[in-house]
Design an enzyme around this catalytic site. Structure first.
Site, PDB file in Angstrom:
ATOM      1  N   THR A  70      23.040  59.812  70.632  1.00 14.45           N
ATOM      2  CA  THR A  70      24.455  59.586  70.304  1.00 14.45           C
ATOM      3  C   THR A  70      24.963  58.321  70.986  1.00 14.45           C
ATOM      4  O   THR A  70      25.606  57.475  70.355  1.00 14.45           O
ATOM      5  CB  THR A  70      25.298  60.813  70.727  1.00 14.45           C
ATOM      6  OG1 THR A  70      24.828  61.942  69.995  1.00 14.45           O
ATOM      7  CG2 THR A  70      26.772  60.601  70.443  1.00 14.45           C
ATOM      8  N   GLY A 199      15.147  61.305  73.973  1.00 16.84           N
ATOM      9  CA  GLY A 199      14.005  61.976  74.597  1.00 16.84           C
ATOM     10  C   GLY A 199      13.792  63.429  74.205  1.00 16.84           C
ATOM     11  O   GLY A 199      12.664  63.878  74.052  1.00 16.84           O
ATOM     12  N   HIS A 200      14.902  64.170  74.020  1.00 16.79           N
ATOM     13  CA  HIS A 200      14.717  65.616  73.807  1.00 16.79           C
ATOM     14  C   HIS A 200      14.190  65.957  72.419  1.00 16.79           C
ATOM     15  O   HIS A 200      13.894  67.114  72.143  1.00 16.79           O
ATOM     16  CB  HIS A 200      16.001  66.385  74.138  1.00 16.79           C
ATOM     17  CG  HIS A 200      17.121  66.269  73.154  1.00 16.79           C
ATOM     18  ND1 HIS A 200      17.462  67.287  72.310  1.00 16.79           N
ATOM     19  CD2 HIS A 200      17.984  65.261  72.884  1.00 16.79           C
ATOM     20  CE1 HIS A 200      18.502  66.919  71.562  1.00 16.79           C
ATOM     21  NE2 HIS A 200      18.825  65.695  71.892  1.00 16.79           N
ATOM     22  N   THR A 236      24.759  54.032  87.332  1.00 18.29           N
ATOM     23  CA  THR A 236      23.492  54.228  88.040  1.00 18.29           C
ATOM     24  C   THR A 236      22.495  54.892  87.113  1.00 18.29           C
ATOM     25  O   THR A 236      22.812  55.900  86.477  1.00 18.29           O
ATOM     26  CB  THR A 236      23.720  55.097  89.297  1.00 18.29           C
ATOM     27  OG1 THR A 236      24.689  54.445  90.108  1.00 18.29           O
ATOM     28  CG2 THR A 236      22.434  55.306  90.079  1.00 18.29           C
ATOM     29  N   CYS A 326      24.278  70.033  65.551  1.00 18.16           N
ATOM     30  CA  CYS A 326      25.659  69.766  65.962  1.00 18.16           C
ATOM     31  C   CYS A 326      26.659  70.252  64.933  1.00 18.16           C
ATOM     32  O   CYS A 326      27.819  70.431  65.238  1.00 18.16           O
ATOM     33  CB  CYS A 326      25.914  68.292  66.208  1.00 18.16           C
ATOM     34  SG  CYS A 326      24.495  67.295  66.180  1.00 18.16           S
TER      35      CYS A 326
HETATM   36  C1  LIG Z   1      18.971  61.542  63.414  1.00 18.70           C
HETATM   37  C2  LIG Z   1      19.667  61.848  64.706  1.00 18.70           C
HETATM   38  N1  LIG Z   1      20.368  60.879  65.315  1.00 18.70           N
HETATM   39  C3  LIG Z   1      21.005  61.087  66.480  1.00 18.70           C
HETATM   40  C4  LIG Z   1      20.987  62.323  67.095  1.00 18.70           C
HETATM   41  C5  LIG Z   1      21.728  62.520  68.389  1.00 18.70           C
HETATM   42  O1  LIG Z   1      20.852  62.523  69.474  1.00 18.70           O
HETATM   43  P1  LIG Z   1      21.302  63.149  70.888  1.00 18.70           P
HETATM   44  O2  LIG Z   1      21.263  64.635  70.728  1.00 18.70           O
HETATM   45  O3  LIG Z   1      20.267  62.650  71.853  1.00 18.70           O
HETATM   46  O4  LIG Z   1      22.644  62.630  71.194  1.00 18.70           O
HETATM   47  C6  LIG Z   1      20.278  63.375  66.487  1.00 18.70           C
HETATM   48  C7  LIG Z   1      20.286  64.724  67.094  1.00 18.70           C
HETATM   49  O5  LIG Z   1      20.284  65.733  66.409  1.00 18.70           O
HETATM   50  C8  LIG Z   1      19.599  63.125  65.272  1.00 18.70           C
HETATM   51  O6  LIG Z   1      18.910  64.092  64.647  1.00 18.70           O
END
Ligand SMILES: Cc1ncc(COP(=O)(O)O)c(C=O)c1O
Length: 387
Positions: A70, A199-200, A236, A326
């Site tokens: 994000t 990373g996740h 940081t 989300c």
């Molecule tokens: C295509 C895509 N972009 C961006 C994100 C957002 O990543 P983060 O959860 O690391 O903010 C996601 C997470 O579901 C995603 O699938």
């Protein structure tokens, strides 16, 4: 438990957890400090930058660590829009982007930027010729995701990057959060200026990611302060997270090469079994080897509700999701599926099955069997209920 919600997040690799905890315990200095412990932390961040750059085939100078997908998407799009607003205030993106791109573009629209949200075909793919047609003398940025997080369709980013070579003032951002470690990714060869990773999504820790910025490119930073990360991202650095992110990136780049073809094979086997035994099932997105990410399968069961299917599968010990994590608690049918032409009824009956680099064949078989039990039962209940 069978965990098949890897597009929402993945289980951290044990080696990644070891790095995270080791660095937290032993190398807790601030990389900006002048003493030895700070120096150790600084060296770790440098090594991590080199490792991540290597997996992408880019220069380490172009890697800026962030708090995840994000932030990287916000930093790329807002950073480019604000930095180059004297060139023009027009952005191009698609109707199927993740919210962290889509909502940023909407926010900029409210602030006065013009945004073209390009439509997609029935498989969820944008046409490169539509991108070219949408370009104006005011366009500063094109943002197109690599792999769609809901349906797995691969966007023609290489073709878009190549057509944009004729428009050197237009920057090209790619959200590669769902593709890294699953399908080949070559930012430099494909003419990509900005690229987001998280990373996740590949067995690393949550809350850490990176933005690749082509060398020499200026962006207005989202976060200002102490000037860390060459001024692109103050604050940081999350040293344990960054070290663990780099470890996860190295592991995913390596494991992905061997595991991705297997994931595709299992996905197709699962699909064949389901298609031969279930009625009224739709498959969303492209299924060709080159046209889809191997780890995502989107199905829709018109007449059923995705939440009901997700909970019924959970009863069977199988964890999948409705649309993207989300937005899965929202009431509305998926914007992505609607853009692909699905009706409301079709879109509200969609589920996403997503594998990771630790998924096994028996996980996929267990999910297939659970669907074969659950779907006819739910369809029967709806039939009785409806009659
Ligand atoms: C295509 C895509 N972009 C961006 C994100 C957002 O990543 P983060 O959860 O690391 O903010 C996601 C997470 O579901 C995603 O699938």
């Amino acid at each position: 438990m069978v965990y098949l919600d890897n597009s929402a997040t993945t289980r951290p690799d044990p080696e990644v957890i070891r790095v995270l905890s080791d660095v937290m315990e032993n190398i807790y200095g601030n990389p900006s400090s002048l003493h030895g412990l700070g120096g150790k932390a600084e060296r770790l961040v440098k090594q991590a930058r080199e490792a991540v750059a290597k997996t992408l085939g880019v220069s380490p100078k172009g890697i800026v660590f962030t708090s995840g997908g994000t932030e990287s998407n916000n930093a790329a799009i807002k950073g480019a829009a604000f930095q180059y607003q004297n060139r023009g205030r027009h952005l191009i993106t698609t109707e199927v982007e993740h919210a962290s791109v889509y909502e940023v573009c909407r926010q900029l629209q409210e602030l006065g930027w013009k945004v073209t949200f390009l439509p997609v075909d029935v498989q969820g793919r944008v046409r490169p010729e539509d991108v070219e047609k949408a370009l104006t003398s005011e366009t500063v940025l094109v943002s197109v995701m690599h792999v769609n997080n809901e349906v797995g369709t691969v966007q023609p980013v290489q073709a878009i990057g190549s057509l944009l070579q004729a428009y050197p003032k237009v920057l090209f951002h790619v959200d590669a959060v769902q593709s890294f470690g699953k399908i080949p990714l070559r930012p430099k060869e494909w003419g990509i200026d900005l690229l987001s990773l998280s990373g996740h999504k590949f067995h690393g820790p949550k809350g850490v990611g990176c933005l690749y910025i082509r060398e020499g490119l200026q962006l207005m930073p989202l976060l200002v302060g102490g000037g860390q990360e060459e001024g692109y991202r103050s604050g940081t650095q999350n040293v344990p997270g960054i070290a663990a992110f780099a470890k996860a990136a190295l592991l995913a780049a390596e494991k992905g090469k061997q595991h991705a073809p297997r994931l595709y094979q299992w996905k197709m086997e699962m699909l064949q079994k389901l298609q031969s035994k279930l009625s009224g099932m739709m498959v969303n997105g492209d299924l060709s080897r080159e046209g889809c990410a191997p780890h995502i399968l989107s199905l829709a069961f018109p007449g059923l509700k995705s939440e009901v299917i997700v909970h019924a599968l959970e009863e069977e010990g199988v964890f999948v999701s409705s649309k993207s994590a989300c937005s899965s608690k929202g009431e509305k049918p998926s914007r992505v599926l609607k853009a692909m032409g699905l009706s409301d009824e079709e879109a509200v009956g969609a589920i996403r099955i997503s594998m990771g680099l630790d998924t096994t064949q028996s996980d996929v078989e267990a999910c297939t069997d659970a669907l074969l039990r659950v779907i006819p039962q739910l369809q029967q209940v709806m039939k009785v209920h409806g009659s």
